[in-house]
Design an enzyme around this catalytic site. Structure first.
Site, PDB file in Angstrom:
ATOM      1  N   PHE A 147      47.320  53.314  31.127  1.00  0.00           N
ATOM      2  CA  PHE A 147      47.141  53.471  32.728  1.00  0.00           C
ATOM      3  C   PHE A 147      47.894  52.048  32.599  1.00  0.00           C
ATOM      4  O   PHE A 147      47.410  50.232  32.028  1.00  0.00           O
ATOM      5  CB  PHE A 147      45.147  52.911  32.189  1.00  0.00           C
ATOM      6  CG  PHE A 147      44.938  52.488  34.103  1.00  0.00           C
ATOM      7  CD1 PHE A 147      44.801  53.534  35.222  1.00  0.00           C
ATOM      8  CD2 PHE A 147      44.558  50.837  34.264  1.00  0.00           C
ATOM      9  CE1 PHE A 147      44.219  53.234  36.704  1.00  0.00           C
ATOM     10  CE2 PHE A 147      43.804  51.028  35.535  1.00  0.00           C
ATOM     11  CZ  PHE A 147      43.739  51.711  36.658  1.00  0.00           C
ATOM     12  N   GLY A 148      49.314  52.050  33.659  1.00  0.00           N
ATOM     13  CA  GLY A 148      49.969  50.569  33.898  1.00  0.00           C
ATOM     14  C   GLY A 148      49.161  49.995  35.276  1.00  0.00           C
ATOM     15  O   GLY A 148      49.507  50.418  36.252  1.00  0.00           O
ATOM     16  N   SER A 256      39.188  51.985  41.719  1.00  0.00           N
ATOM     17  CA  SER A 256      38.383  53.191  41.713  1.00  0.00           C
ATOM     18  C   SER A 256      38.237  53.743  40.039  1.00  0.00           C
ATOM     19  O   SER A 256      37.464  53.984  39.547  1.00  0.00           O
ATOM     20  CB  SER A 256      38.224  54.656  42.414  1.00  0.00           C
ATOM     21  OG  SER A 256      39.274  55.077  42.287  1.00  0.00           O
ATOM     22  N   GLU A 382      39.323  44.569  32.100  1.00  0.00           N
ATOM     23  CA  GLU A 382      39.041  45.410  32.939  1.00  0.00           C
ATOM     24  C   GLU A 382      38.230  44.775  33.603  1.00  0.00           C
ATOM     25  O   GLU A 382      36.668  44.991  33.436  1.00  0.00           O
ATOM     26  CB  GLU A 382      38.136  46.821  32.712  1.00  0.00           C
ATOM     27  CG  GLU A 382      38.567  47.370  30.984  1.00  0.00           C
ATOM     28  CD  GLU A 382      39.349  48.991  31.488  1.00  0.00           C
ATOM     29  OE1 GLU A 382      38.185  49.549  32.246  1.00  0.00           O
ATOM     30  OE2 GLU A 382      39.867  49.238  30.373  1.00  0.00           O
ATOM     31  N   PHE A 402      37.182  34.269  45.240  1.00  0.00           N
ATOM     32  CA  PHE A 402      38.224  34.429  44.398  1.00  0.00           C
ATOM     33  C   PHE A 402      39.059  33.938  44.780  1.00  0.00           C
ATOM     34  O   PHE A 402      39.284  32.960  45.546  1.00  0.00           O
ATOM     35  CB  PHE A 402      39.031  35.774  44.611  1.00  0.00           C
ATOM     36  CG  PHE A 402      37.575  37.359  44.783  1.00  0.00           C
ATOM     37  CD1 PHE A 402      37.060  37.776  43.399  1.00  0.00           C
ATOM     38  CD2 PHE A 402      37.981  37.961  45.871  1.00  0.00           C
ATOM     39  CE1 PHE A 402      36.350  38.305  43.406  1.00  0.00           C
ATOM     40  CE2 PHE A 402      36.398  39.164  45.328  1.00  0.00           C
ATOM     41  CZ  PHE A 402      35.802  38.887  43.951  1.00  0.00           C
TER      42      PHE A 402
HETATM   43  P1  TGC Z   1      39.096  44.205  47.984  1.00  0.00           P
HETATM   44  O1  TGC Z   1      39.691  44.128  49.292  1.00  0.00           O
HETATM   45  O2  TGC Z   1      37.932  43.558  47.414  1.00  0.00           O
HETATM   46  O3  TGC Z   1      39.242  45.788  47.209  1.00  0.00           O
HETATM   47  C1  TGC Z   1      40.273  46.888  48.191  1.00  0.00           C
HETATM   48  C2  TGC Z   1      40.254  47.514  48.244  1.00  0.00           C
HETATM   49  O4  TGC Z   1      38.966  47.881  46.439  1.00  0.00           O
HETATM   50  C3  TGC Z   1      37.824  48.405  47.391  1.00  0.00           C
HETATM   51  N1  TGC Z   1      37.500  48.363  46.002  1.00  0.00           N
HETATM   52  C4  TGC Z   1      37.014  49.713  44.924  1.00  0.00           C
HETATM   53  N2  TGC Z   1      36.835  50.944  45.139  1.00  0.00           N
HETATM   54  C5  TGC Z   1      36.547  50.960  43.927  1.00  0.00           C
HETATM   55  N3  TGC Z   1      35.677  51.062  42.813  1.00  0.00           N
HETATM   56  C6  TGC Z   1      35.910  49.193  42.954  1.00  0.00           C
HETATM   57  N4  TGC Z   1      35.053  48.551  41.698  1.00  0.00           N
HETATM   58  C7  TGC Z   1      36.380  48.404  43.291  1.00  0.00           C
HETATM   59  N5  TGC Z   1      37.097  47.246  44.340  1.00  0.00           N
HETATM   60  C8  TGC Z   1      37.709  47.107  45.715  1.00  0.00           C
HETATM   61  C9  TGC Z   1      37.351  48.323  48.197  1.00  0.00           C
HETATM   62  O5  TGC Z   1      36.765  48.677  49.212  1.00  0.00           O
HETATM   63  C10 TGC Z   1      38.931  47.938  49.514  1.00  0.00           C
HETATM   64  O6  TGC Z   1      38.447  49.215  50.014  1.00  0.00           O
HETATM   65  P2  TGC Z   1      39.227  49.285  51.272  1.00  0.00           P
HETATM   66  O7  TGC Z   1      38.778  50.723  51.637  1.00  0.00           O
HETATM   67  O8  TGC Z   1      39.098  48.497  52.482  1.00  0.00           O
HETATM   68  O9  TGC Z   1      40.695  49.280  50.741  1.00  0.00           O
HETATM   69  O10 TGC Z   1      40.118  43.759  46.648  1.00  0.00           O
HETATM   70  P3  TGC Z   1      40.667  42.440  46.860  1.00  0.00           P
HETATM   71  O11 TGC Z   1      42.178  42.608  45.910  1.00  0.00           O
HETATM   72  O12 TGC Z   1      40.246  41.410  47.178  1.00  0.00           O
HETATM   73  O13 TGC Z   1      40.274  42.636  44.914  1.00  0.00           O
HETATM   74  C11 TGC Z   1      39.312  41.981  44.594  1.00  0.00           C
HETATM   75  C12 TGC Z   1      39.102  42.152  43.126  1.00  0.00           C
HETATM   76  C13 TGC Z   1      39.873  40.717  42.629  1.00  0.00           C
HETATM   77  C14 TGC Z   1      37.369  42.199  43.063  1.00  0.00           C
HETATM   78  C15 TGC Z   1      39.465  42.863  43.061  1.00  0.00           C
HETATM   79  O14 TGC Z   1      40.485  42.407  42.495  1.00  0.00           O
HETATM   80  C16 TGC Z   1      39.734  43.442  41.097  1.00  0.00           C
HETATM   81  O15 TGC Z   1      38.436  43.851  40.501  1.00  0.00           O
HETATM   82  N6  TGC Z   1      39.518  42.657  39.609  1.00  0.00           N
HETATM   83  C17 TGC Z   1      40.207  42.273  38.431  1.00  0.00           C
HETATM   84  C18 TGC Z   1      41.486  43.418  38.427  1.00  0.00           C
HETATM   85  C19 TGC Z   1      40.947  43.549  36.470  1.00  0.00           C
HETATM   86  O16 TGC Z   1      40.240  44.731  36.335  1.00  0.00           O
HETATM   87  N7  TGC Z   1      41.934  44.013  35.449  1.00  0.00           N
HETATM   88  C20 TGC Z   1      41.746  44.362  34.920  1.00  0.00           C
HETATM   89  C21 TGC Z   1      42.906  46.088  34.626  1.00  0.00           C
HETATM   90  S1  TGC Z   1      42.648  46.973  33.261  1.00  0.00           S
HETATM   91  C22 TGC Z   1      43.785  46.965  32.384  1.00  0.00           C
HETATM   92  O17 TGC Z   1      45.314  47.811  33.809  1.00  0.00           O
HETATM   93  C23 TGC Z   1      44.176  46.948  31.174  1.00  0.00           C
HETATM   94  S2  TGC Z   1      43.574  47.066  30.631  1.00  0.00           S
HETATM   95  C24 TGC Z   1      42.999  48.956  30.797  1.00  0.00           C
HETATM   96  C25 TGC Z   1      44.062  49.388  29.251  1.00  0.00           C
HETATM   97  O18 TGC Z   1      42.920  49.059  28.090  1.00  0.00           O
HETATM   98  O19 TGC Z   1      44.642  49.404  28.999  1.00  0.00           O
END
Ligand code: TGC
Length: 402
Positions: A147-148, A256, A382, A402
């Site tokens: 997953f990228g 999601s 994650e 944030f």
């Molecule tokens: P934000 O405005 O909050 O949301 C954007 C849109 O996304 C929706 N949404 C979600 N939908 C489903 N599940 C969730 N958990 C969701 N969180 C948000 C939201 O409703 C909105 O939808 P829409 O229809 O209004 O457009 O977005 P933001 O840019 O303000 O970000 C908020 C934040 C910081 C919470 C988010 O960016 C976040 O969760 N950041 C952390 C990212 C993260 O977990 N990164 C790690 C990725 S894992 C990986 O790539 C390596 S580990 C996997 C591996 O082992 O390979």
């Protein structure tokens, strides 16, 4: 000697089942959930636990494991049977993660990336053709996925990604670098997220890793998650047909998927915690100090009581989250709370277990330090602990900080 001062003989220590089910949560599981949990436990205890320390030390993820996990039905267990899943409940998927992480968080990372971050988006957002061609192979372990999303300079804020996609005729041109990708160099298929240079929206693609311009390089300097492949993906003008695009627009597609994986982590880390707890109990019972087994010392019992309390509370949280998810009520904030709190719990238990094992606790002869070191990664990936704290802060106050 005054008989009133002599100590009574030690009563039986609690069994593994009693420790892990102090509040009788297991009685709330269905027979199918218990059956899946028990068969995974038997496999993990006999085939993985005896080797996990050695594989971690050597920094290898054995080639045979994906197929073996597939044969055991451990990949995509909550997906429908027509695609190679078992149609099991989300709670069953959570319990499976917990059994796997009892052995090692790296193996659970493999299972959860394959199931939650690759099979789930293909099933949820992929065309009928993508589902037919990939899901059965991913379920059997014949194919491996990654997953990228995260990039070298965009982790907690994936919206800052610089990877791009551009439609040219019936194809898309993909460019970008992704980092911290589990399974990257052993994957047959990657879910790749990129910003469309024309619309500015984030889109997701299913990318076969043998396409020209795709390469992966392993990160070899990890002091954590050593029993797991972690890579950088580099895509240089990779062409994919429009049919490989996932049917979701915006960052919510990627987030999601993370919701699914974070759910699995909330259960999984408890397995690592119980592994350390049980190891500490066995060790302390066998190790005398000042004339009695260490289990007879008050400070030791205080730590064991904390471990039991924290892991029991984490298990109740995970159980309830599972049932909420089955009712479609697994809101991102609820998942964040469980991921954040249960990782904190498991990490605290692992550090306490390391401490209770004294000098032996820093060796890889025991599991405590390996689990603690792995859990440092789980604390950060994650959704870093800080991110989940701020997701909850936003939920409570209505203000994004944030
Ligand atoms: P934000 O405005 O909050 O949301 C954007 C849109 O996304 C929706 N949404 C979600 N939908 C489903 N599940 C969730 N958990 C969701 N969180 C948000 C939201 O409703 C909105 O939808 P829409 O229809 O209004 O457009 O977005 P933001 O840019 O303000 O970000 C908020 C934040 C910081 C919470 C988010 O960016 C976040 O969760 N950041 C952390 C990212 C993260 O977990 N990164 C790690 C990725 S894992 C990986 O790539 C390596 S580990 C996997 C591996 O082992 O390979």
């Amino acid at each position: 000697m005054d008989a009133t001062l002599s100590k009574p003989p030690a009563a039986e220590a609690m069994s593994r089942r009693e420790l892990e089910d102090f509040y009788e949560i297991d009685a709330l599981h269905t027979p199918e959930e218990r059956m899946i949990r028990d068969s995974v436990r038997e496999f993990v205890q006999s085939e993985i636990v005896p080797h996990a320390g050695e594989w971690w030390r050597e920094g290898v993820f054995p080639d045979h494991l994906p197929r073996t996990l597939g044969e055991m039905g451990m990949l995509g267990v909550a997906l429908p049977e027509e695609y190679g899943g078992a149609g099991a409940s989300y709670t069953a998927y959570g319990l499976l993660n917990r059994e796997v992480e009892y052995a090692d968080s790296g193996l659970r990372s493999f299972v959860s990336v394959q199931s939650s971050l690759v099979m789930w988006p293909i099933h949820t957002y992929g065309s009928a053709e993508l589902k037919r061609s990939w899901l059965p192979r991913l379920a059997s372990g014949e194919a491996i996925g990654c997953f990228g999303l995260t990039e070298p300079d965009a982790g907690s804020d994936p919206g800052a990604m610089t990877s791009t996609c551009k439609k040219v005729g019936d194809e898309w041109v993909l460019n970008g670098t992704k980092r911290w990708i589990t399974n990257g160099s052993i994957a047959d298929v990657a879910i790749f997220w990129a910003r469309d240079v024309d619309s500015g929206r984030v889109l997701g693609f299913v990318v076969e890793t043998d396409r020209p311009g795709f390469r992966a390089e392993d990160i070899k300097t990890k002091a954590s998650m050593r029993f797991s492949v972690t890579s950088e993906l580099i895509l240089d003008d990779v062409l994919v047909p429009d049919g490989n695009r996932l049917d979701v627009v915006g960052l919510k597609g990627a987030l999601s998927c993370l919701n699914q994986a974070r759910f699995g982590i909330a259960f999984g880390v408890l397995g690592a915690g119980y592994s350390v707890f049980e190891e500490a109990l066995r060790y302390l019972e066998d190790r005398p100090a000042f004339g009695v087994p260490l289990t007879g010392k008050q400070l030791v019992q205080s730590k064991l009581a904390d471990m039991l309390g924290d892991l029991t509370k984490g298990s109740l949280l995970a159980y309830r989250l599972g049932r909420l998810k089955e009712e479609g009520k697994d809101t991102p904030a609820r998942v964040s709370l469980a991921k954040r709190d249960n990782v904190r719990t498991a990490l605290a238990v692992a550090r306490a277990g390391r401490d209770l094992l004294g000098g032996n606790g820093v060796t890889t002869e025991y599991a405590a330090m390996r689990h603690a070191s792995n859990l440092e990664s789980v604390f950060t990936y994650e959704g870093a602990d800080h991110v989940h704290t701020l997701i909850l802060g936003r939920e409570i106050t209505g203000r994004a900080a944030f």
